[in-house]
Design a protein around this motif. Sequence first.
Motif, PDB file in Angstrom:
ATOM      1  N   ARG A 166       0.837  -1.203   0.000  1.00 20.51           N
ATOM      2  CA  ARG A 166       0.000   0.000   0.000  1.00 20.51           C
ATOM      3  C   ARG A 166       0.873   1.255   0.000  1.00 20.51           C
ATOM      4  NH1 ARG A 166      -2.834  -2.627   4.026  1.00 20.51           N
ATOM      5  NH2 ARG A 166      -2.157  -1.104   5.589  1.00 20.51           N
ATOM      6  N   HIS A 167       1.921   1.222   0.791  1.00 15.59           N
ATOM      7  CA  HIS A 167       2.823   2.373   0.852  1.00 15.59           C
ATOM      8  C   HIS A 167       3.495   2.624  -0.500  1.00 15.59           C
ATOM      9  CE1 HIS A 167       5.997   5.068   2.217  1.00 15.59           C
ATOM     10  NE2 HIS A 167       6.893   4.233   1.708  1.00 15.59           N
ATOM     11  N   PHE A 168       4.002   1.559  -1.124  1.00 19.64           N
ATOM     12  CA  PHE A 168       4.694   1.721  -2.401  1.00 19.64           C
ATOM     13  C   PHE A 168       3.734   2.108  -3.523  1.00 19.64           C
ATOM     14  CE2 PHE A 168       7.956  -1.413  -0.601  1.00 19.64           C
ATOM     15  CZ  PHE A 168       8.794  -0.382  -0.199  1.00 19.64           C
ATOM     16  N   LEU A 169       2.527   1.563  -3.493  1.00 15.69           N
ATOM     17  CA  LEU A 169       1.521   1.944  -4.502  1.00 15.69           C
ATOM     18  C   LEU A 169       1.166   3.419  -4.359  1.00 15.69           C
ATOM     19  CD1 LEU A 169      -0.816  -1.192  -4.437  1.00 15.69           C
ATOM     20  CD2 LEU A 169       0.636  -0.470  -6.341  1.00 15.69           C
ATOM     21  N   ALA A 170       1.046   3.887  -3.115  1.00 15.80           N
ATOM     22  CA  ALA A 170       0.717   5.297  -2.880  1.00 15.80           C
ATOM     23  C   ALA A 170       1.852   6.208  -3.336  1.00 15.80           C
ATOM     24  CB  ALA A 170       0.409   5.527  -1.405  1.00 15.80           C
ATOM     25  N   SER A 171       3.094   5.837  -3.016  1.00 13.25           N
ATOM     26  CA  SER A 171       4.229   6.680  -3.403  1.00 13.25           C
ATOM     27  C   SER A 171       4.430   6.671  -4.922  1.00 13.25           C
ATOM     28  CB  SER A 171       5.501   6.221  -2.687  1.00 13.25           C
ATOM     29  OG  SER A 171       5.817   4.878  -3.012  1.00 13.25           O
ATOM     30  N   SER A 172       4.201   5.520  -5.561  1.00 14.51           N
ATOM     31  CA  SER A 172       4.323   5.452  -7.022  1.00 14.51           C
ATOM     32  C   SER A 172       3.251   6.307  -7.692  1.00 14.51           C
ATOM     33  CB  SER A 172       4.201   4.003  -7.502  1.00 14.51           C
ATOM     34  OG  SER A 172       5.250   3.207  -7.012  1.00 14.51           O
ATOM     35  N   ALA A 173       2.033   6.265  -7.145  1.00 16.14           N
ATOM     36  CA  ALA A 173       0.941   7.073  -7.700  1.00 16.14           C
ATOM     37  C   ALA A 173       1.251   8.563  -7.571  1.00 16.14           C
ATOM     38  CB  ALA A 173      -0.363   6.729  -6.987  1.00 16.14           C
ATOM     39  N   LYS A 174       1.814   8.949  -6.427  1.00 18.05           N
ATOM     40  CA  LYS A 174       2.173  10.354  -6.218  1.00 18.05           C
ATOM     41  C   LYS A 174       3.266  10.766  -7.192  1.00 18.05           C
ATOM     42  CE  LYS A 174       3.598  13.591  -2.600  1.00 18.05           C
ATOM     43  NZ  LYS A 174       3.970  13.739  -1.166  1.00 18.05           N
ATOM     44  N   GLU A 175       4.224   9.893  -7.378  1.00 14.26           N
ATOM     45  CA  GLU A 175       5.338  10.166  -8.289  1.00 14.26           C
ATOM     46  C   GLU A 175       4.856  10.357  -9.722  1.00 14.26           C
ATOM     47  OE1 GLU A 175       9.040   7.537 -10.107  1.00 14.26           O
ATOM     48  OE2 GLU A 175       8.332   7.103  -8.082  1.00 14.26           O
ATOM     49  N   LEU A 176       3.866   9.545 -10.120  1.00 10.10           N
ATOM     50  CA  LEU A 176       3.376   9.585 -11.501  1.00 10.10           C
ATOM     51  C   LEU A 176       2.116  10.439 -11.662  1.00 10.10           C
ATOM     52  CD1 LEU A 176       3.894   5.792 -12.245  1.00 10.10           C
ATOM     53  CD2 LEU A 176       5.303   7.687 -13.077  1.00 10.10           C
ATOM     54  N   ALA A 177       1.655  11.048 -10.552  1.00  2.00           N
ATOM     55  CA  ALA A 177       0.467  11.912 -10.570  1.00  2.00           C
ATOM     56  C   ALA A 177      -0.764  11.173 -11.092  1.00  2.00           C
ATOM     57  CB  ALA A 177       0.730  13.168 -11.392  1.00  2.00           C
ATOM     58  N   VAL A 178      -0.985   9.960 -10.562  1.00  2.00           N
ATOM     59  CA  VAL A 178      -2.166   9.181 -10.933  1.00  2.00           C
ATOM     60  C   VAL A 178      -2.852   8.693  -9.656  1.00  2.00           C
ATOM     61  CG1 VAL A 178      -1.182   8.415 -13.126  1.00  2.00           C
ATOM     62  CG2 VAL A 178      -0.816   7.036 -11.066  1.00  2.00           C
ATOM     63  N   GLU A 179      -4.038   8.109  -9.834  1.00  2.64           N
ATOM     64  CA  GLU A 179      -4.771   7.585  -8.683  1.00  2.64           C
ATOM     65  C   GLU A 179      -4.104   6.305  -8.198  1.00  2.64           C
ATOM     66  OE1 GLU A 179      -9.430   6.635  -7.507  1.00  2.64           O
ATOM     67  OE2 GLU A 179      -8.768   6.365  -9.577  1.00  2.64           O
ATOM     68  N   PRO A 180      -3.960   6.139  -6.877  1.00  7.69           N
ATOM     69  CA  PRO A 180      -3.290   4.936  -6.363  1.00  7.69           C
ATOM     70  C   PRO A 180      -4.071   3.668  -6.688  1.00  7.69           C
ATOM     71  CG  PRO A 180      -3.472   6.630  -4.651  1.00  7.69           C
ATOM     72  CD  PRO A 180      -4.333   7.066  -5.795  1.00  7.69           C
ATOM     73  N   LYS A 181      -3.354   2.621  -7.015  1.00  8.18           N
ATOM     74  CA  LYS A 181      -3.962   1.309  -7.211  1.00  8.18           C
ATOM     75  C   LYS A 181      -4.271   0.689  -5.850  1.00  8.18           C
ATOM     76  CE  LYS A 181      -3.122   1.328 -11.723  1.00  8.18           C
ATOM     77  NZ  LYS A 181      -4.176   1.367 -12.752  1.00  8.18           N
ATOM     78  N   VAL A 182      -5.229  -0.226  -5.842  1.00  2.00           N
ATOM     79  CA  VAL A 182      -5.642  -0.911  -4.610  1.00  2.00           C
ATOM     80  C   VAL A 182      -5.581  -2.413  -4.848  1.00  2.00           C
ATOM     81  CG1 VAL A 182      -7.484  -1.275  -2.936  1.00  2.00           C
ATOM     82  CG2 VAL A 182      -7.144   0.987  -3.942  1.00  2.00           C
ATOM     83  N   LEU A 183      -4.927  -3.140  -3.965  1.00  2.00           N
ATOM     84  CA  LEU A 183      -4.843  -4.591  -4.106  1.00  2.00           C
ATOM     85  C   LEU A 183      -6.150  -5.246  -3.684  1.00  2.00           C
ATOM     86  CD1 LEU A 183      -1.324  -5.387  -2.561  1.00  2.00           C
ATOM     87  CD2 LEU A 183      -1.896  -5.093  -4.976  1.00  2.00           C
ATOM     88  N   LYS A 184      -6.665  -6.121  -4.515  1.00  2.00           N
ATOM     89  CA  LYS A 184      -7.795  -6.960  -4.090  1.00  2.00           C
ATOM     90  C   LYS A 184      -7.308  -7.898  -2.988  1.00  2.00           C
ATOM     91  CE  LYS A 184     -11.281  -7.842  -6.286  1.00  2.00           C
ATOM     92  NZ  LYS A 184     -12.699  -7.534  -6.025  1.00  2.00           N
ATOM     93  N   PRO A 185      -8.175  -8.291  -2.046  1.00  2.00           N
ATOM     94  CA  PRO A 185      -7.739  -9.160  -0.940  1.00  2.00           C
ATOM     95  C   PRO A 185      -7.045 -10.432  -1.413  1.00  2.00           C
ATOM     96  CG  PRO A 185      -9.925  -8.295  -0.499  1.00  2.00           C
ATOM     97  CD  PRO A 185      -9.586  -7.873  -1.898  1.00  2.00           C
ATOM     98  N   GLU A 186      -7.584 -11.041  -2.482  1.00  2.00           N
ATOM     99  CA  GLU A 186      -6.969 -12.271  -2.966  1.00  2.00           C
ATOM    100  C   GLU A 186      -5.589 -12.001  -3.592  1.00  2.00           C
ATOM    101  OE1 GLU A 186     -10.324 -11.159  -5.935  1.00  2.00           O
ATOM    102  OE2 GLU A 186      -9.945 -11.122  -3.778  1.00  2.00           O
ATOM    103  N   THR A 187      -5.406 -10.788  -4.142  1.00  2.00           N
ATOM    104  CA  THR A 187      -4.105 -10.423  -4.691  1.00  2.00           C
ATOM    105  C   THR A 187      -3.082 -10.240  -3.574  1.00  2.00           C
ATOM    106  OG1 THR A 187      -5.270  -9.243  -6.465  1.00  2.00           O
ATOM    107  CG2 THR A 187      -2.903  -8.848  -6.253  1.00  2.00           C
ATOM    108  N   ALA A 188      -3.508  -9.562  -2.508  1.00  2.00           N
ATOM    109  CA  ALA A 188      -2.618  -9.380  -1.353  1.00  2.00           C
ATOM    110  C   ALA A 188      -2.228 -10.733  -0.762  1.00  2.00           C
ATOM    111  CB  ALA A 188      -3.292  -8.507  -0.301  1.00  2.00           C
ATOM    112  N   ALA A 189      -3.203 -11.632  -0.651  1.00  2.00           N
ATOM    113  CA  ALA A 189      -2.918 -12.968  -0.101  1.00  2.00           C
ATOM    114  C   ALA A 189      -1.948 -13.724  -1.001  1.00  2.00           C
ATOM    115  CB  ALA A 189      -4.221 -13.752   0.057  1.00  2.00           C
ATOM    116  N   PHE A 190      -2.140 -13.601  -2.331  1.00  2.00           N
ATOM    117  CA  PHE A 190      -1.252 -14.263  -3.283  1.00  2.00           C
ATOM    118  C   PHE A 190       0.169 -13.718  -3.153  1.00  2.00           C
ATOM    119  CE2 PHE A 190       0.819 -14.628  -7.418  1.00  2.00           C
ATOM    120  CZ  PHE A 190       0.571 -15.954  -7.766  1.00  2.00           C
ATOM    121  N   MET A 191       0.289 -12.400  -3.023  1.00  2.00           N
ATOM    122  CA  MET A 191       1.606 -11.776  -2.909  1.00  2.00           C
ATOM    123  C   MET A 191       2.313 -12.199  -1.627  1.00  2.00           C
ATOM    124  SD  MET A 191       0.708  -7.971  -4.407  1.00  2.00           S
ATOM    125  CE  MET A 191       2.357  -7.293  -4.211  1.00  2.00           C
TER     126      MET A 191
END
Length: 478
Positions: free
Chosen positions: A324-349
């Motif tokens: 979540r932290h890296f997605l937020a910082s990447s979104a800020k860096e690229l000036a886009v809306e932050p991505k959100v991991l689906k629960p099953e994606t987070a579990a897979f990761m």
Amino acid sequence: MSEVANVWIVDDDRSIRWVLDKALTSAGLNTRSFDRADALLDNLGKETPDAVLTDVRMPGMDGLQLLERLHDEHPDLPIIIMTAHSDLESAVASYQGGAFEYLPKPFDVDEALALVKRAVEHAQEQRQERAEPTPERSTEIIGEAPAMQEVFRAIGRLAHSNITVLINGESGTGKELVAHALHRHSPRAKNPFIPLNMAAIPKDLIESELFGHEKGAFTGAAASRRGRFEQADGGTLFLDEIGDMPADTQTRLLRVLADGEFYRVGGHTPVRVDVRIIAATHQNLEQLVQEGRFREDLFHRLNVIRIHIPRLAERREDIPRLARHFLASSAKELAVEPKVLKPETAAFMCELPWPGNVRQLENTCRWLTVMASGREVLVSDLPPELLSRPQSSSPVGGSWQESLKLWAEQQLSFGAEGILNEAVPAFERVMISAALKATHGRRRDAAHLLGWGRNTLTRKIKELQLDTSALAEEEGDE
């Protein structure tokens, strides 16, 4: 303890107060419990406890504010800080505020009891230091896993020290971040932090980089240059990948650590500096010493205090929060809306091996920010190399039950409620889809495999709004 000790507990969680009260009372200690910090302060004028356990996040005055107040007015009183929000800043603020110890929740009751007894026994030895200002909030280092708590504890304990530190851990675990934190929370914080990666510099230039050079010292030295030691004077010099330092440079470094002075390359005037050394390596220095590739005396000079940074695979519970932290910082860096991991994606990761550790996770999140098509990141959105991991890679615990348990714990740690309302339908969708696939869409046979009646299966398909059009259904079974 010649007399029964009095221990006060302040926590807005009734169950925590009850557990601690029972455990301490059973151990022969007197206890008093409060649900707010101001309630404890109201009673402090009438009686003084031998030790205090306090939560950090509470209504009204929080635990760190209470710690500061108590430390100013009762510097001998040992305070144990408890928190479920375990992060570096809480640990450092606790120790810098004068806390006796930092106890992350959930804790083992026996461990808490032993800690309280030690606090009471050493009450007379408490340092009489004033609380320092709370450092700026930072989320550079994220970690709630027990292995990271040990790192935070070490940084907190070293906050007032100039001692040499050796950091070891695999590539990508965040060794430089820990070095930065050690500097930022040290007495040298206002002075320079100078990093130098031994592995990134040609061997014939390392001494010039470290110690500087005089004009004409070698071909291309058109002017005198200050080295990293001079640049770091009064501050901290971070020597990354110290195991790659050439033997000649090791000898010169040892002399600097012993004498505090050196000569620039081509120079004849000694240069004296005041520098704290923090070194890091992913290699086994003891083995390098045995092989004769690293000086034993230098190793002992550097290995005063050692901090081990765990692999990401050893702190899997931190992966969703890090992502979540890296997605937020990447979104800020690229000036886009932050991505959100689906629960099953987070579990897979959380099940992946992450050989590149935190750096690999950060790069993956940057990739997802650019490449994932929707705002919600599906498992199928992950980079191909993660999806094609070897079949031998087993989930955490090796079973789907363990994976489900991990998912539930993650959701609850995020503050989710009513998780069965999400988990049960998702579970039923998976089971129904698998059964229909196995029977080529024949609902009667699928219902038998699931242990249901056909009508129950039909009702569930409608309730869950399952799309079965891709399966070849037999109308006669309807």
